[in-house]
Design an enzyme around this catalytic site. Structure first.
Site, short mmCIF file in Angstrom:
data_model
loop_
_atom_site.label_atom_id
_atom_site.label_comp_id
_atom_site.label_asym_id
_atom_site.label_seq_id
_atom_site.Cartn_x
_atom_site.Cartn_y
_atom_site.Cartn_z
N THR A 168 -20.87 6.72 21.01
CA THR A 168 -21.70 7.83 21.50
C THR A 168 -22.94 7.27 22.20
O THR A 168 -23.56 6.32 21.70
CB THR A 168 -22.12 8.73 20.31
OG1 THR A 168 -20.94 9.17 19.65
CG2 THR A 168 -22.93 9.93 20.77
N GLU A 368 -17.76 8.97 11.61
CA GLU A 368 -18.65 8.73 10.46
C GLU A 368 -17.88 8.81 9.15
O GLU A 368 -18.38 9.35 8.16
CB GLU A 368 -19.79 9.76 10.46
CG GLU A 368 -20.67 9.66 11.67
CD GLU A 368 -21.67 8.53 11.57
OE1 GLU A 368 -21.78 7.94 10.48
OE2 GLU A 368 -22.30 8.22 12.58
C1 LIG Z 1 -16.38 11.48 20.00
C2 LIG Z 1 -16.49 10.30 19.07
C3 LIG Z 1 -17.71 9.64 18.97
C4 LIG Z 1 -17.79 8.49 18.16
N1 LIG Z 1 -18.99 7.80 18.10
C5 LIG Z 1 -19.04 6.59 17.49
C6 LIG Z 1 -20.21 5.77 17.57
O1 LIG Z 1 -21.23 6.16 18.14
N2 LIG Z 1 -20.16 4.53 17.01
C7 LIG Z 1 -19.05 4.04 16.38
O2 LIG Z 1 -19.08 2.89 15.92
N3 LIG Z 1 -17.92 4.80 16.25
C8 LIG Z 1 -17.89 6.05 16.80
N4 LIG Z 1 -16.74 6.83 16.73
C9 LIG Z 1 -15.55 6.27 16.09
C10 LIG Z 1 -15.23 6.88 14.73
O3 LIG Z 1 -16.18 6.49 13.78
C11 LIG Z 1 -13.80 6.45 14.36
O4 LIG Z 1 -12.93 7.18 15.22
C12 LIG Z 1 -13.48 6.73 12.90
O5 LIG Z 1 -14.11 5.78 12.07
C13 LIG Z 1 -11.96 6.68 12.60
O6 LIG Z 1 -11.38 5.53 13.13
P1 LIG Z 1 -10.05 5.64 14.01
O7 LIG Z 1 -10.27 6.67 15.07
O8 LIG Z 1 -9.70 4.27 14.45
O9 LIG Z 1 -8.96 6.21 13.05
P2 LIG Z 1 -8.04 5.38 12.01
O10 LIG Z 1 -8.89 4.51 11.15
O11 LIG Z 1 -6.92 4.75 12.76
O12 LIG Z 1 -7.50 6.55 11.11
C14 LIG Z 1 -6.44 7.42 11.55
C15 LIG Z 1 -6.01 8.28 10.36
O13 LIG Z 1 -5.58 7.45 9.28
C16 LIG Z 1 -6.32 7.75 8.12
N5 LIG Z 1 -6.56 6.57 7.30
C17 LIG Z 1 -7.05 5.36 7.69
N6 LIG Z 1 -7.14 4.54 6.64
C18 LIG Z 1 -6.74 5.25 5.55
C19 LIG Z 1 -6.61 4.96 4.15
N7 LIG Z 1 -6.94 3.77 3.63
N8 LIG Z 1 -6.14 5.92 3.33
C20 LIG Z 1 -5.83 7.15 3.81
N9 LIG Z 1 -5.93 7.49 5.13
C21 LIG Z 1 -6.37 6.55 5.97
C22 LIG Z 1 -7.62 8.34 8.62
O14 LIG Z 1 -8.27 9.14 7.63
C23 LIG Z 1 -7.14 9.14 9.82
O15 LIG Z 1 -6.63 10.36 9.38
C24 LIG Z 1 -16.66 8.03 17.45
C25 LIG Z 1 -15.45 8.75 17.52
C26 LIG Z 1 -15.36 9.87 18.32
C27 LIG Z 1 -14.06 10.61 18.41
#
Ligand SMILES: Cc1cc2nc3c(=O)[nH]c(=O)nc-3n(C[C@H](O)[C@H](O)[C@H](O)COP(=O)(O)OP(=O)(O)OC[C@H]3O[C@@H](n4cnc5c(N)ncnc54)[C@H](O)[C@@H]3O)c2cc1C
Length: 389
Positions: A168, A368
């Protein structure tokens, strides 16, 4: 004057001080007068309304709950109420303020050197500089401990290599807090766009958070001065402590989106008539949906207030904040869905804020710490057994 009447079923306001009510009134008026008139177009155009930044700064909303360096030093209830009102406007506006204050200014305030604090905090507070927070990587979202970005010491400089994504404010930022692996463990670095080897591209095609800038950051032999490191940020724990600050604000912020959806539906069903010219509000199934919404909003308000009071007393744990974030996002999303339903076909139109909130809340459920991850944090807190792997 603010136009939003507020949602207060159980005399929640009687639990607030005069000062807290005043701060909320200021934020409410700002959202009604400055955010709502422009947000529909900004969202549709995929633009972050950056013209709001100077006013957000002037009102003391950037880093509002931090002390010193020009920050307003508000308590955590006042801070939460600001987040609530801003997110009633749009999650993108609240996210800008969350990232600037809770992730960037907090990180520098908590882990920076005297020089870093003196240089950056007044600029960030006044909106003259914008920050972003780079933790997530393409292959490491929920599990940032696996991060591949590395910082190596070269003489009195650092060499940074890696990629951060979903960031972001990324391309708006004058300073990025970047978390990277070092020989001593994970550390935080202050990276500026002018540093060689740093490039930023925006992510397009989002159907959520359209009034917010989201970017990818790349570091290719990016050269940082020795003093770019946050000296007190030792390990992933430091990054996670920043996330706790932001998650707290989210737990309050989503209440604003939920309240807006509730109030929109309540007003709509009173005026819209079907079957024998009766208002929709006169049907039991319709009332049941509104009752679910106001009950959950009321419970979520009390949860937010208790966590804020604990935070002010220095007693809020990360697992308390997980419950706040997880519960309040879930109920806000359900309020948006129920509200959309109650508006029928009109519910899908951008004339109403509901679909915008609903789409935004899908991001808030994920960023988050996802709903699942917060369930695991709470699960570990109550059983003592971590179940992440
Ligand atoms: C619009 C937007 C703004 C953002 N801004 C920032 C930012 O400013 N800075 C930053 O660093 N990040 C940012 N993010 C990233 C955000 O924090 C991540 O998308 C989030 O941490 C999830 O990671 P992922 O998308 O890789 O999903 P994944 O980790 O791949 O997860 C996918 C799914 O699997 C599930 N999952 C994963 N591990 C487990 C487990 N052990 N047990 C059960 N379920 C699990 C999750 O709950 C989810 O349902 C942003 C994301 C978006 C969409």
């Amino acid at each position: 004057m603010a136009r939003f009447p507020g949602v207060d079923y159980l005399h929640f306001d009687s639990l607030l001080t005069e000062q807290e009510l005043l701060v909320r009134q200021t934020a409410r008026q700002f959202t009604d007068e400055r955010v709502l008139p422009i947000i529909r177009k900004a969202y549709n155009d995929g633009d972050f309304p950056r013209q709001l930044i100077p006013e957000l700064a002037q009102l003391g909303f950037l880093g509002a709950n931090l002390e010193g360096y020009g920050c307003a030093g508000m308590n955590n209830v006042e801070y939460g109420l600001i987040m609530q009102e801003l997110e009633r406007g749009d999650t993108g506006v609240r996210s800008f303020v969350s990232v600037q204050g809770a992730l960037v200014m907090y990180a520098i305030r908590a882990f920076g050197s005297k020089e870093q604090k003196e240089h950056w905090l007044p600029r960030l507070q006044s909106g003259n500089a914008i920050g972003c927070f780079g933790l997530t990587e393409p292959d490491f979202g929920s599990n940032p401990s696996g991060m591949r970005t590395v910082a190596e010491k070269r003489g009195n400089q650092w060499l940074l290599n890696g990629e951060k994504t979903w960031i972001t404010n990324g391309s708006l930022a004058d300073v990025a807090i970047v978390w990277a692996r070092t020989p001593e463990g994970i550390g935080g670095f202050l990276v500026e766009p002018t540093m060689p080897g740093y490039s930023v591209t925006d992510i397009h095609g989002k159907l959520s958070m359209r009034a917010s800038v989201t970017s990818s950051l790349r570091f290719s032999d990016c050269v940082l001065p020795g003093e770019a490191v946050l000296p007190e940020a030792k390990g992933l724990r430091a990054a996670l402590s920043c996330l706790s600050q932001a998650r707290f604000g989210i737990g309050w912020g989503v209440l604003g989106a939920a309240m807006d959806c509730y109030e929109t539906a309540r007003e709509y069903v009173i005026t819209r008539k079907q079957f024998d010219n009766r208002p929709l509000a006169g049907h039991q199934l319709v009332q049941e949906k509104l009752v679910w919404m106001i009950t959950e909003i009321t419970k979520a308000q009390l949860l937010a207030l208790q966590v804020a009071r604990l935070k002010d007393a220095g007693k809020a744990e990360a697992a308390h904040i997980s419950m706040l974030k997880r519960n309040n996002v879930a109920i806000a999303l359900e309020c948006a869905r129920l509200s959309r339903d109650l508006l029928g076909a009109n519910g899908i139109m951008d004339e109403y804020p509901i679909m915008r909130h609903m789409c935004n809340l899908e991001t808030v459920k994920t960023y988050e710490g996802t709903d699942h991850i917060h369930a695991l944090v709470i699960g570990e807190r109550i059983t003592g057994v971590p179940a992440y792997r």
